[in-house]
Design a protein around this motif. Structure first.
Motif, PDB file in Angstrom:
ATOM      1  N   THR A   1      72.120 -23.535  23.955  1.00  0.00           N
ATOM      2  CA  THR A   1      70.563 -24.178  23.498  1.00  0.00           C
ATOM      3  C   THR A   1      71.286 -25.675  23.087  1.00  0.00           C
ATOM      4  O   THR A   1      70.491 -26.963  23.284  1.00  0.00           O
ATOM      5  CB  THR A   1      69.910 -23.638  22.572  1.00  0.00           C
ATOM      6  OG1 THR A   1      69.307 -22.439  23.256  1.00  0.00           O
ATOM      7  CG2 THR A   1      68.858 -24.590  21.984  1.00  0.00           C
TER       8      THR A   1
ATOM      9  N   SER B   1      68.404 -22.918  15.779  1.00  0.00           N
ATOM     10  CA  SER B   1      68.999 -22.325  16.714  1.00  0.00           C
ATOM     11  C   SER B   1      70.359 -22.606  16.638  1.00  0.00           C
ATOM     12  O   SER B   1      70.786 -23.687  16.297  1.00  0.00           O
ATOM     13  CB  SER B   1      68.650 -22.569  18.203  1.00  0.00           C
ATOM     14  OG  SER B   1      69.346 -22.112  18.990  1.00  0.00           O
TER      15      SER B   1
ATOM     16  N   ARG C   1      63.123 -31.574  19.800  1.00  0.00           N
ATOM     17  CA  ARG C   1      64.318 -30.863  19.878  1.00  0.00           C
ATOM     18  C   ARG C   1      65.455 -31.606  19.395  1.00  0.00           C
ATOM     19  O   ARG C   1      65.512 -32.793  19.640  1.00  0.00           O
ATOM     20  CB  ARG C   1      64.525 -30.479  21.417  1.00  0.00           C
ATOM     21  CG  ARG C   1      63.794 -29.713  21.945  1.00  0.00           C
ATOM     22  CD  ARG C   1      63.780 -29.794  23.567  1.00  0.00           C
ATOM     23  NE  ARG C   1      63.159 -31.161  23.867  1.00  0.00           N
ATOM     24  CZ  ARG C   1      63.867 -31.819  24.953  1.00  0.00           C
ATOM     25  NH1 ARG C   1      65.074 -31.353  25.564  1.00  0.00           N
ATOM     26  NH2 ARG C   1      63.303 -33.027  25.388  1.00  0.00           N
TER      27      ARG C   1
END
Length: 220
Positions: free
Chosen positions: A25, A20, A104
């Motif tokens: 984000t 991404s 993440r």
């Protein structure tokens, strides 16, 4: 939605479907952590160390002593690479080959400069402390003149960045699905426990609301 443009520097090559470049984000992942890993070169030796940081808009702030070799090396190089990772789960497959993790992560690349302006420098220190425990800056003794002068604050302007996220289950080979082997995910989360007051605390001093709120918000 704003995105960072991709280049050879920030493009995710392995597992591009998990990449991404969305600014929102990436900022969320940065804001959900307090420690980053900073890469730098010292006397031709690549070194990576963990550091506290804070993000404000498109800037990352780091702080250390005036003689900190990492800080001085970053200033000399004029650019930095910072990595942040959250471990969200262990993915246990039927085969050893397909064991993995849910996570993440973000890699940030940017230009480095020394924060010279005293007001801006003090504000950066406030950002870093409040990034640890929101609102706690107002509960503490702020840096005196000696501490302030002995602290080096760096600003890293985020020029580009990328995130890579895995949030899924087991990906076993079709031929392994009938094996009599357990497979699944162990979720992992960092949690806070009740604050433990210092033994030398003066009487009748209560735990600040900022600390209580942090514990409450991070218990589960």
């Amino acid at each position: 939605m704003a995105e960072y443009s991709t280049s050879a520097l920030n493009k995710v090559v392995r597992g591009p479907k998990r990449a991404s470049y969305d600014v929102g984000t990436i900022n969320t992942i940065l804001d959900d952590a307090f420690l980053c890993h900073v890469g730098y070169v010292y006397k031709n030796q690549a070194i990576v160390i963990p550091m506290a940081y804070a993000r404000k808009d498109d800037k990352i702030y780091l702080h250390g002593s005036l003689k900190n070799r990492m800080m001085l090396s970053l200033l000399e190089a004029g650019e930095a690479s910072i990595s942040v990772t959250h471990l969200d789960g262990l993915v246990l497959a039927r085969s050893a080959f397909h064991h993995s993790a849910n996570y993440r992560s973000v890699n940030v690349f940017g230009k480095v400069k020394k924060v010279e302006d005293p007001e801006e420098k003090m504000k950066a220190l406030e950002y870093i402390l409040n990034h640890m425990v929101p609102g706690h800056w107002d509960n503490v003794r702020q840096p005196n003149e000696k501490e302030f002068k002995g602290t080096l604050v760096l600003e890293i302007n985020i020029e580009t960045a990328s995130a890579k996220i895995r949030a899924e289950g087991v990906n076993d080979e079709p031929g392994d699905l009938d094996l009599p082997i357990w497979a699944g995910v162990i979720p992992i989360k960092q949690v806070a426990f009740d604050a433990i007051s210092d033994d030398d605390l003066q009487k009748d001093i209560k735990v600040p609301n900022a600390v209580l709120n942090y514990v409450t918000n991070n218990k589960k």
